[in-house]
Write a protein that holds these residues in place. Structure first.
Motif, PDB file in Angstrom:
ATOM      1  N   GLU A  52      67.458  22.138  34.814  1.00  0.00           N
ATOM      2  CA  GLU A  52      67.581  22.371  33.238  1.00  0.00           C
ATOM      3  C   GLU A  52      68.834  22.209  32.032  1.00  0.00           C
ATOM      4  O   GLU A  52      68.358  21.678  31.528  1.00  0.00           O
ATOM      5  CB  GLU A  52      68.241  24.006  33.429  1.00  0.00           C
ATOM      6  CG  GLU A  52      66.600  24.469  33.400  1.00  0.00           C
ATOM      7  CD  GLU A  52      66.793  25.947  33.295  1.00  0.00           C
ATOM      8  OE1 GLU A  52      66.970  26.626  31.893  1.00  0.00           O
ATOM      9  OE2 GLU A  52      66.565  26.577  34.002  1.00  0.00           O
ATOM     10  N   ILE A  53      69.975  21.612  32.976  1.00  0.00           N
ATOM     11  CA  ILE A  53      71.382  21.234  32.446  1.00  0.00           C
ATOM     12  C   ILE A  53      70.718  19.184  32.089  1.00  0.00           C
ATOM     13  O   ILE A  53      70.753  19.503  31.138  1.00  0.00           O
ATOM     14  CB  ILE A  53      72.660  21.029  33.821  1.00  0.00           C
ATOM     15  CG1 ILE A  53      72.344  22.673  33.900  1.00  0.00           C
ATOM     16  CG2 ILE A  53      73.336  20.548  32.829  1.00  0.00           C
ATOM     17  CD1 ILE A  53      73.647  22.777  35.122  1.00  0.00           C
ATOM     18  N   LEU A  54      69.870  19.346  33.026  1.00  0.00           N
ATOM     19  CA  LEU A  54      70.058  17.879  33.037  1.00  0.00           C
ATOM     20  C   LEU A  54      68.557  16.926  31.856  1.00  0.00           C
ATOM     21  O   LEU A  54      68.871  16.523  31.105  1.00  0.00           O
ATOM     22  CB  LEU A  54      69.432  17.252  34.326  1.00  0.00           C
ATOM     23  CG  LEU A  54      70.198  16.685  35.262  1.00  0.00           C
ATOM     24  CD1 LEU A  54      68.905  16.178  36.392  1.00  0.00           C
ATOM     25  CD2 LEU A  54      70.920  15.547  35.154  1.00  0.00           C
ATOM     26  N   LYS A  55      68.206  18.198  31.835  1.00  0.00           N
ATOM     27  CA  LYS A  55      66.993  18.282  30.621  1.00  0.00           C
ATOM     28  C   LYS A  55      67.522  18.211  29.454  1.00  0.00           C
ATOM     29  O   LYS A  55      68.000  17.457  27.982  1.00  0.00           O
ATOM     30  CB  LYS A  55      66.085  19.136  30.299  1.00  0.00           C
ATOM     31  CG  LYS A  55      64.912  18.769  32.350  1.00  0.00           C
ATOM     32  CD  LYS A  55      63.774  19.852  31.326  1.00  0.00           C
ATOM     33  CE  LYS A  55      62.689  19.662  32.793  1.00  0.00           C
ATOM     34  NZ  LYS A  55      62.156  20.950  32.985  1.00  0.00           N
ATOM     35  N   VAL A  56      68.274  19.250  28.913  1.00  0.00           N
ATOM     36  CA  VAL A  56      69.679  19.424  27.633  1.00  0.00           C
ATOM     37  C   VAL A  56      70.232  18.159  28.094  1.00  0.00           C
ATOM     38  O   VAL A  56      70.670  18.056  26.525  1.00  0.00           O
ATOM     39  CB  VAL A  56      70.475  20.863  28.055  1.00  0.00           C
ATOM     40  CG1 VAL A  56      71.270  20.894  27.042  1.00  0.00           C
ATOM     41  CG2 VAL A  56      68.898  22.040  27.862  1.00  0.00           C
ATOM     42  N   MET A  57      70.701  17.862  28.566  1.00  0.00           N
ATOM     43  CA  MET A  57      72.018  16.568  28.090  1.00  0.00           C
ATOM     44  C   MET A  57      71.085  15.576  27.939  1.00  0.00           C
ATOM     45  O   MET A  57      71.997  14.889  26.736  1.00  0.00           O
ATOM     46  CB  MET A  57      72.570  16.911  29.608  1.00  0.00           C
ATOM     47  CG  MET A  57      74.210  17.953  29.460  1.00  0.00           C
ATOM     48  SD  MET A  57      74.919  17.229  31.524  1.00  0.00           S
ATOM     49  CE  MET A  57      76.163  18.320  30.881  1.00  0.00           C
ATOM     50  N   ASN A  58      69.946  15.932  28.220  1.00  0.00           N
ATOM     51  CA  ASN A  58      69.304  14.563  28.457  1.00  0.00           C
ATOM     52  C   ASN A  58      68.941  14.384  26.744  1.00  0.00           C
ATOM     53  O   ASN A  58      68.726  13.326  25.941  1.00  0.00           O
ATOM     54  CB  ASN A  58      67.683  14.345  29.255  1.00  0.00           C
ATOM     55  CG  ASN A  58      68.100  12.767  29.446  1.00  0.00           C
ATOM     56  OD1 ASN A  58      68.207  12.005  29.224  1.00  0.00           O
ATOM     57  ND2 ASN A  58      66.881  12.404  31.032  1.00  0.00           N
ATOM     58  N   THR A  59      68.353  15.440  26.374  1.00  0.00           N
ATOM     59  CA  THR A  59      68.277  15.823  24.707  1.00  0.00           C
ATOM     60  C   THR A  59      69.605  15.485  23.711  1.00  0.00           C
ATOM     61  O   THR A  59      69.655  14.693  22.449  1.00  0.00           O
ATOM     62  CB  THR A  59      67.342  16.913  24.393  1.00  0.00           C
ATOM     63  OG1 THR A  59      68.483  17.807  25.034  1.00  0.00           O
ATOM     64  CG2 THR A  59      66.425  17.392  24.946  1.00  0.00           C
ATOM     65  N   LEU A  82      75.419  24.665  26.770  1.00  0.00           N
ATOM     66  CA  LEU A  82      75.014  24.586  27.944  1.00  0.00           C
ATOM     67  C   LEU A  82      75.648  26.460  28.453  1.00  0.00           C
ATOM     68  O   LEU A  82      74.921  26.960  28.848  1.00  0.00           O
ATOM     69  CB  LEU A  82      76.199  23.777  29.720  1.00  0.00           C
ATOM     70  CG  LEU A  82      75.567  22.866  28.262  1.00  0.00           C
ATOM     71  CD1 LEU A  82      76.653  21.838  30.070  1.00  0.00           C
ATOM     72  CD2 LEU A  82      74.333  22.157  29.440  1.00  0.00           C
ATOM     73  N   LYS A  83      75.452  27.203  27.416  1.00  0.00           N
ATOM     74  CA  LYS A  83      76.365  28.781  27.649  1.00  0.00           C
ATOM     75  C   LYS A  83      74.785  29.421  27.985  1.00  0.00           C
ATOM     76  O   LYS A  83      75.166  30.216  28.430  1.00  0.00           O
ATOM     77  CB  LYS A  83      76.792  28.471  25.861  1.00  0.00           C
ATOM     78  CG  LYS A  83      75.202  29.532  24.748  1.00  0.00           C
ATOM     79  CD  LYS A  83      76.886  30.052  23.972  1.00  0.00           C
ATOM     80  CE  LYS A  83      75.655  30.549  22.570  1.00  0.00           C
ATOM     81  NZ  LYS A  83      76.241  30.932  21.581  1.00  0.00           N
ATOM     82  N   GLY A  84      73.480  29.397  27.444  1.00  0.00           N
ATOM     83  CA  GLY A  84      72.846  29.934  28.115  1.00  0.00           C
ATOM     84  C   GLY A  84      71.647  29.522  29.223  1.00  0.00           C
ATOM     85  O   GLY A  84      72.077  31.001  29.917  1.00  0.00           O
ATOM     86  N   ILE A  85      72.398  28.449  29.394  1.00  0.00           N
ATOM     87  CA  ILE A  85      71.764  27.921  30.714  1.00  0.00           C
ATOM     88  C   ILE A  85      73.056  28.194  32.132  1.00  0.00           C
ATOM     89  O   ILE A  85      72.458  28.961  32.871  1.00  0.00           O
ATOM     90  CB  ILE A  85      71.644  26.429  31.808  1.00  0.00           C
ATOM     91  CG1 ILE A  85      70.910  25.881  29.955  1.00  0.00           C
ATOM     92  CG2 ILE A  85      71.018  25.589  32.193  1.00  0.00           C
ATOM     93  CD1 ILE A  85      70.640  24.791  29.686  1.00  0.00           C
TER      94      ILE A  85
END
Length: 140
Positions: A85-92, A136-139
């Protein structure tokens, strides 16, 4: 094995614990399975075979080139899944995240590359970066 590694087979007394075919992930109804999973009782055997395969640059099965890849343990796979999940957010957000073996997250921020082995260290770091914290606060 004898086709590609005849000298290793003689040296190691190689024994395959289990071998099975798995269906293609994209089209499971396909009649010919493409992946063969081989489970070996000793990890050293697997390491020697993979090392020899890298040195040879080509491994064949019945004359057709194949690719060998190492299997990850269930613990490693689980640790890698936790970063997804963190990877997906950082990718966007174009932070160029990477996941290194076994489960180490690395990304670029402010011209520097930062690496983290667990989520706690990442939490500590993002508290100093408000933009990253908001992202990233929600993850975490």
């Amino acid at each position: 094995m004898t086709e590609n590694f005849p000298h290793l087979v003689k040296e190691m007394d190689l024994q395959v614990q289990e071998a099975r075919r798995t269906p293609n992930k994209r089209n499971p109804k396909r009649t010919t399975p493409r992946h063969i999973i081989i489970k070996m009782p000793r990890a050293k055997d697997k390491e020697r075979i993979l090392k020899t395969a890298r040195e040879r640059n080509s491994v064949t099965y019945k004359g057709i080139p194949i690719r060998l890849s190492a299997d990850f343990s269930t613990e490693t796979l689980q640790a890698r899944r936790e970063w997804q999940e963190i990877l997906k957010v950082m990718n966007t957000k174009n932070l160029q995240p990477r996941l290194f073996y076994p489960a180490k997250l690395s990304f670029r921020i402010e011209g520097q590359i930062k690496s983290f082995t667990d989520k706690e260290k990442l939490k500590e770091f993002i508290t100093t970066k408000p933009g990253l914290y908001e992202m990233l606060k929600g993850i975490l």
